[in-house]
Design an enzyme around this catalytic site. Sequence first.
Site, PDB file in Angstrom:
ATOM      1  N   GLU A  43     -65.718  95.875  40.805  1.00  0.00           N
ATOM      2  CA  GLU A  43     -64.530  95.970  41.562  1.00  0.00           C
ATOM      3  C   GLU A  43     -63.964  94.586  42.100  1.00  0.00           C
ATOM      4  OE1 GLU A  43     -65.120  98.009  45.090  1.00  0.00           O
ATOM      5  OE2 GLU A  43     -64.094  99.656  44.357  1.00  0.00           O
ATOM      6  N   LYS A  57     -63.217  91.768  44.430  1.00  0.00           N
ATOM      7  CA  LYS A  57     -63.716  91.503  46.032  1.00  0.00           C
ATOM      8  C   LYS A  57     -62.469  90.983  46.437  1.00  0.00           C
ATOM      9  CE  LYS A  57     -67.246  89.475  48.494  1.00  0.00           C
ATOM     10  NZ  LYS A  57     -66.552  88.796  49.776  1.00  0.00           N
ATOM     11  N   ARG A  97     -62.244  93.519  56.660  1.00  0.00           N
ATOM     12  CA  ARG A  97     -62.596  94.891  56.643  1.00  0.00           C
ATOM     13  C   ARG A  97     -61.802  95.832  57.599  1.00  0.00           C
ATOM     14  NH1 ARG A  97     -67.671  96.165  54.202  1.00  0.00           N
ATOM     15  NH2 ARG A  97     -67.808  98.405  53.668  1.00  0.00           N
ATOM     16  N   PHE A 157     -61.187 100.982  49.146  1.00  0.00           N
ATOM     17  CA  PHE A 157     -62.183 101.224  48.051  1.00  0.00           C
ATOM     18  C   PHE A 157     -63.187 102.203  48.093  1.00  0.00           C
ATOM     19  CE2 PHE A 157     -63.323  97.354  50.518  1.00  0.00           C
ATOM     20  CZ  PHE A 157     -64.578  97.739  51.360  1.00  0.00           C
TER      21      PHE A 157
HETATM   22  P1  AMP Z   1     -69.115  88.917  52.592  1.00  0.00           P
HETATM   23  O1  AMP Z   1     -68.312  89.009  53.940  1.00  0.00           O
HETATM   24  O2  AMP Z   1     -68.933  87.548  51.951  1.00  0.00           O
HETATM   25  O3  AMP Z   1     -70.526  89.415  52.959  1.00  0.00           O
HETATM   26  O4  AMP Z   1     -68.788  89.976  51.518  1.00  0.00           O
HETATM   27  C1  AMP Z   1     -68.668  91.488  51.849  1.00  0.00           C
HETATM   28  C2  AMP Z   1     -67.274  91.615  52.364  1.00  0.00           C
HETATM   29  O5  AMP Z   1     -66.448  91.809  51.314  1.00  0.00           O
HETATM   30  C3  AMP Z   1     -67.361  93.320  52.722  1.00  0.00           C
HETATM   31  O6  AMP Z   1     -67.652  93.289  54.297  1.00  0.00           O
HETATM   32  C4  AMP Z   1     -65.647  93.394  52.652  1.00  0.00           C
HETATM   33  O7  AMP Z   1     -65.178  93.035  54.021  1.00  0.00           O
HETATM   34  C5  AMP Z   1     -65.314  92.405  51.627  1.00  0.00           C
HETATM   35  N1  AMP Z   1     -64.890  93.249  50.453  1.00  0.00           N
HETATM   36  C6  AMP Z   1     -63.885  92.873  49.811  1.00  0.00           C
HETATM   37  N2  AMP Z   1     -63.585  93.758  48.649  1.00  0.00           N
HETATM   38  C7  AMP Z   1     -64.397  94.576  48.574  1.00  0.00           C
HETATM   39  C8  AMP Z   1     -64.876  95.572  47.887  1.00  0.00           C
HETATM   40  N3  AMP Z   1     -64.080  96.020  46.789  1.00  0.00           N
HETATM   41  N4  AMP Z   1     -65.934  96.329  48.261  1.00  0.00           N
HETATM   42  C9  AMP Z   1     -66.727  96.245  49.105  1.00  0.00           C
HETATM   43  N5  AMP Z   1     -66.289  95.182  50.189  1.00  0.00           N
HETATM   44  C10 AMP Z   1     -65.544  94.285  49.804  1.00  0.00           C
END
Ligand code: AMP
Length: 551
Positions: free
Chosen positions: A252, A254, A259, A343
């Site tokens: 998917e 990112k 969030r 998502f």
């Molecule tokens: P990180 O903030 O770098 O730990 O990455 C995780 C965060 O990516 C999640 O908490 C979401 O806010 C964000 N995110 C963006 N796209 C997605 C997706 N397709 N599925 C899950 N999380 C996503």
Amino acid sequence: MEFAAFAERADEIEATSADLEIVSLVRDLFSVADDDLDTVARFVQGRVFPAHESTTLDIGPNLCYEAIARAAGHNVSADDVESRVAAVGDVGDVAAEYDFGGQQGLSAFGGTDDSAGLTVGEVESELQDLAAATGSGSQDRKLDRLFGLFNRCDPDEARYLARIVLSEMRIGVGEGTVRDATTEAFDVPVEAVERALQVTNDYGLVATVAREDGPSGLDDLHLEIGRPVQAMLAQAGTVTDAVESWGSVAVETKYDGARVQVHYDGDSVSLFSRNMEDVTDPLPEVVDFVEDSLTAPAILDGEVVAVDDDGDPLPFQEILRRFRRKHDVAKAQEEVEVELWAFDCLHADGEDLLDAPLADRHARLDTLLDSRVSTLAVTDDPDEIADIEADALDAGHEGIMLKDPDSPYSPGRRGKEWLKRKPDVETLDLVVTGAEWGEGRRAEFLGTFELSVRAGPDEFETIGKVATGITDEELAELTDLLEPKVRAEDGKTVEIDPSVVFEVGYEEIQTSPTYSSGYALRFPRYLGVREDKNPENADTLKRVERLADGE
Ligand code: AMP
């Protein structure tokens, strides 16, 4: 329960360091908490409200110091309290140094008998009233009430009141302790407690239900629209890990945003941030979108992204400005527009979906929303994953997420079921020594490129092939660049004079009999031509050996 009895037990817990003993003490505390179990399960963690509630006391350290000073008498100022806290390091220990109660009759408790001992219930209801004070003069009203509470405390009670008010309990009781203490106190399975906590986010409620209704009561707790749960989280990981662990991988985009958990009860929408704060008001266009699009009650998980006038994503900082905005939302909306990308789907039309596999939850999401749903590609082909990643990056997104298509939704869990693909730490500059003509639409272009490392002067050994991460336009350019250097041709395969150097990303270097260097790259991707390099400056077999050894 008397607040003094709570404080006494909190003292015992603080004096204990072994985790198991702490659990036993909290268990004993829960067993005698009577009608206040709900509150005690939160106070013991330094919480006044359940984790899913956005309400806060809105009391900063200064207001707390002021209340302590007032209760301590004329000779003590807020500055004195502040310097003691700086010296001692703990507001509770400082609060316990003073002799309160001398200010009787001055407290703001109209009609309350100040000399009676405080109960846990009274402390809670006072703090709730205090949290409800808003608007002009609210800080003064909060101060009055808090002073009134301190004024009725003995030193030990004051210690814990101060700590609870500033959410600094520091007696070694974490969420796991409360979970285990609930399990032991009411003899219910830990899994049932854990699940109940995941769906409710309310330690007080779960402890009370465990005591009143046992395991079946816990099983009857479900998600509730309007009550946020913790977001499922991701670890960093590689495509190699994902393909090896699950076979098929759900891939998917990112999104580079923030969030958001969407709750729609069929009528109105609530939006919650990753920390479960209510962010409904700052995001009216998301509310409108959900109201216009959803036809059934649901809880969705997604990301809110800031977009420019063309709908292209803007950096993540832009979105935070919108989240924090409390006033002039319309103006902020003009400056930065946001959109929701959903998502996941935790609940749809009366049905909790946490235990359903991701692929099913996502299919359900597709039936609920006909736009702004992430595309979930399920594949076991690393090349396809690389192409999806290249497209996501080209579109201005942050990268890709790799998810186990069979995994349930586990609130609050940072497990291996969701991986954010790690950016490459290293890249290699490799010489193109061969290629293959493409097929179909790409038949007139060279497609797959054979890559080699430098093994000595004019000596090259193969290390892999790269076919992914290259756009049609780049393929045409690369064909123009390389075709004149073709040395020999055998069917679709060509040998190329070493002259062009590619920068190549990869996840891992493995030993492999397939290529003459003895190594192979996992998940190699084309990043560009190193115009500034010729084969003499390409990476050497020695460097590859060192990288493979993890040096
Ligand atoms: P990180 O903030 O770098 O730990 O990455 C995780 C965060 O990516 C999640 O908490 C979401 O806010 C964000 N995110 C963006 N796209 C997605 C997706 N397709 N599925 C899950 N999380 C996503």
